[in-house]
Design a protein around this motif. Structure first.
Motif, PDB file in Angstrom:
ATOM      1  N   LEU A 149     -27.651   8.868  26.806  1.00 46.41           N
ATOM      2  CA  LEU A 149     -28.955   8.337  26.399  1.00 46.41           C
ATOM      3  C   LEU A 149     -29.985   8.761  27.432  1.00 46.41           C
ATOM      4  O   LEU A 149     -29.810   8.515  28.630  1.00 46.41           O
ATOM      5  N   LYS A 150     -31.073   9.416  26.970  1.00 48.61           N
ATOM      6  CA  LYS A 150     -32.087   9.929  27.893  1.00 48.61           C
ATOM      7  C   LYS A 150     -33.496   9.668  27.353  1.00 48.61           C
ATOM      8  O   LYS A 150     -33.702   9.651  26.137  1.00 48.61           O
ATOM      9  N   HIS A 161     -28.208   7.038  30.759  1.00 42.89           N
ATOM     10  CA  HIS A 161     -26.952   6.288  30.667  1.00 42.89           C
ATOM     11  C   HIS A 161     -25.896   7.149  29.961  1.00 42.89           C
ATOM     12  O   HIS A 161     -26.197   7.809  28.955  1.00 42.89           O
ATOM     13  N   LEU A 162     -24.680   7.113  30.474  1.00 39.78           N
ATOM     14  CA  LEU A 162     -23.557   7.777  29.813  1.00 39.78           C
ATOM     15  C   LEU A 162     -22.908   6.797  28.856  1.00 39.78           C
ATOM     16  O   LEU A 162     -22.569   5.674  29.233  1.00 39.78           O
ATOM     17  N   ILE A 163     -22.736   7.222  27.583  1.00 41.92           N
ATOM     18  CA  ILE A 163     -22.140   6.390  26.540  1.00 41.92           C
ATOM     19  C   ILE A 163     -20.754   6.947  26.243  1.00 41.92           C
ATOM     20  O   ILE A 163     -20.620   8.017  25.623  1.00 41.92           O
ATOM     21  N   HIS A 164     -19.711   6.252  26.673  1.00 43.99           N
ATOM     22  CA  HIS A 164     -18.354   6.792  26.539  1.00 43.99           C
ATOM     23  C   HIS A 164     -17.719   6.501  25.187  1.00 43.99           C
ATOM     24  O   HIS A 164     -16.703   7.094  24.838  1.00 43.99           O
ATOM     25  N   GLY A 165     -18.291   5.561  24.409  1.00 44.35           N
ATOM     26  CA  GLY A 165     -17.772   5.315  23.066  1.00 44.35           C
ATOM     27  C   GLY A 165     -16.714   4.241  22.990  1.00 44.35           C
ATOM     28  O   GLY A 165     -16.213   3.930  21.925  1.00 44.35           O
ATOM     29  N   ASP A 166     -16.316   3.656  24.109  1.00 41.14           N
ATOM     30  CA  ASP A 166     -15.309   2.585  24.099  1.00 41.14           C
ATOM     31  C   ASP A 166     -15.857   1.340  24.797  1.00 41.14           C
ATOM     32  O   ASP A 166     -15.136   0.618  25.484  1.00 41.14           O
ATOM     33  N   ASP A 167     -17.171   1.115  24.591  1.00 39.86           N
ATOM     34  CA  ASP A 167     -17.874  -0.004  25.228  1.00 39.86           C
ATOM     35  C   ASP A 167     -17.842   0.078  26.752  1.00 39.86           C
ATOM     36  O   ASP A 167     -17.842  -0.946  27.443  1.00 39.86           O
ATOM     37  N   LEU A 205     -30.326  10.956  22.051  1.00 38.87           N
ATOM     38  CA  LEU A 205     -28.939  11.091  22.473  1.00 38.87           C
ATOM     39  C   LEU A 205     -28.621  12.568  22.670  1.00 38.87           C
ATOM     40  O   LEU A 205     -29.085  13.424  21.923  1.00 38.87           O
ATOM     41  N   GLU A 206     -27.821  12.825  23.686  1.00 41.67           N
ATOM     42  CA  GLU A 206     -27.452  14.206  24.015  1.00 41.67           C
ATOM     43  C   GLU A 206     -25.933  14.301  24.139  1.00 41.67           C
ATOM     44  O   GLU A 206     -25.282  13.391  24.656  1.00 41.67           O
ATOM     45  N   GLU A 207     -25.385  15.399  23.654  1.00 39.53           N
ATOM     46  CA  GLU A 207     -23.953  15.661  23.796  1.00 39.53           C
ATOM     47  C   GLU A 207     -23.535  15.513  25.261  1.00 39.53           C
ATOM     48  O   GLU A 207     -24.199  16.021  26.166  1.00 39.53           O
ATOM     49  N   MET A 208     -22.445  14.794  25.501  1.00 41.76           N
ATOM     50  CA  MET A 208     -21.997  14.585  26.879  1.00 41.76           C
ATOM     51  C   MET A 208     -21.149  15.760  27.350  1.00 41.76           C
ATOM     52  O   MET A 208     -20.253  16.232  26.641  1.00 41.76           O
ATOM     53  N   ILE A 209     -21.453  16.206  28.578  1.00 43.78           N
ATOM     54  CA  ILE A 209     -20.612  17.178  29.257  1.00 43.78           C
ATOM     55  C   ILE A 209     -19.718  16.388  30.192  1.00 43.78           C
ATOM     56  O   ILE A 209     -20.199  15.684  31.079  1.00 43.78           O
ATOM     57  N   VAL A 210     -18.418  16.444  29.984  1.00 39.42           N
ATOM     58  CA  VAL A 210     -17.481  15.642  30.758  1.00 39.42           C
ATOM     59  C   VAL A 210     -17.380  16.196  32.171  1.00 39.42           C
ATOM     60  O   VAL A 210     -17.341  17.414  32.389  1.00 39.42           O
TER      61      VAL A 210
END
Length: 320
Positions: A149-150, A161-167, A205-210
């Motif tokens: 989130l940017k 904020h990084l949104i990992h998808g598992d709360d 929202l932006e694609e996350m780079i791990v």
């Protein structure tokens, strides 16, 4: 070991020589401390080297431009333009005349359009939305996770904020871990109260780079470019506190300008150097910092993606 000790002694002597008397007197305790650290052979040479290198980095910064560079980086700056002076002039021009060209680099829509035209790889992004809709958008786009989130117009990782998808979430600015959607909402509410959205209330929202380091965001590669040439590369590892590695475009270590926590970075990807030069050449301004994210994709393969650009770096008062 003697040669290394002699090298550090030469660096300290050279820095002292470049100071006025008052500054030299103020920094003398730091010099004595570094000499005592290096003389303590009860500590391994590798640890002592790192401690002294970090101390030297702080030592040279403390003079705020009055100290000379270490011996091996010494060069003549006679007749050269001062980047620090240029940066202050840009700030004053913006204050007097309003936004300059560099301000347009903060808006992601136009910036991404330019990056796409130049053929530089970047993460996928969503449409814009107001901060008040962020929670709803995140919950409605579970397939987009993991993502980031940017704000559309933001600097220094504010609001990211990084949104990992598992709360589970991570606030990048201070690497604070959030363990529920309620904690994320509280963090976003705090941003709204402190007006960290800057000029516009537009988010995406932006694609996350791990990250390549377990549990950490991707590393940042920040390339300081001048008229199409790369003057310095800063690699940042987002630990707590962050760690920094300063090199030239050929991978040679150079004195750090900001950041006291140092580490040995990975080889600089040739793609980053080439893309940064191409972007810098396309800009109608003398300087631009081009940032990349270095990490892995969902398949575990190493990737490099464009992150952002800025016409003025933070802490530019430490530059020459």
């Amino acid at each position: 070991m003697t040669n290394r000790a002699d090298k550090y002694q030469q660096q300290l002597d050279r820095a002292i020589d470049g100071l006025d008397r008052a500054s030299a007197r103020r920094l003398r305790p730091i010099r004595k401390l570094l000499e005592r650290i290096w003389a303590d052979e009860s500590v391994s040479e590798d640890i002592r080297r790192r401690m002294v290198d970090q101390g030297l980095n702080a030592f040279f910064r403390h003079g705020k431009g009055t100290t000379k560079l270490p011996l091996e980086y010494s060069r003549s700056f006679a007749g050269a333009a001062s980047f620090r002076t240029y940066a202050f002039q840009r700030v004053r021009k913006t204050q007097a005349c309003g936004n300059t060209f560099g301000a347009h680099l903060q808006g992601k829509d136009k910036l991404f359009e330019l990056i796409d035209r130049l053929g530089v790889a970047r993460p996928k992004t969503s449409n814009n939305f107001p901060l008040s809709d962020a929670i709803h958008v995140i919950e409605s786009n579970a397939d987009f996770a993991p993502c980031v989130l940017k704000p559309q117009n933001g600097t220094s990782s504010k609001g990211v904020h990084l949104i990992h998808g598992d709360d589970t979430f991570l606030r990048v600015k201070d690497t604070a871990k959030l363990s529920s959607m309620d904690e994320l909402k509280a963090s976003l509410d705090d941003i709204a109260k402190r007006n960290e959205t800057l000029r516009d209330d537009e988010w995406y929202l932006e694609e996350m780079i791990v990250g390549q380091d377990d549990g950490l965001p991707p590393r940042d590669l920040k390339l300081y470019c001048y008229y199409g040439e790369v003057g310095a590369v800063m690699e940042v590892r987002r630990t707590t506190p962050p760690q920094f590695c300063w090199r030239d475009e050929h991978g040679n270590t150079i004195p750090g300008i900001i950041g006291d926590e140092l580490f040995d970075g990975d080889p600089i990807p040739a793609e980053a150097i080439e893309s940064a030069k191409r972007i810098s050449t396309s800009m109608p301004i003398p300087y631009v910092r081009v940032d990349f994210l270095k990490g892995r994709n969902a398949d575990g393969n190493e990737i490099l993606r464009f992150g952002e650009m800025t016409a003025l770096p933070g802490s530019f008062e430490f530059f020459y």
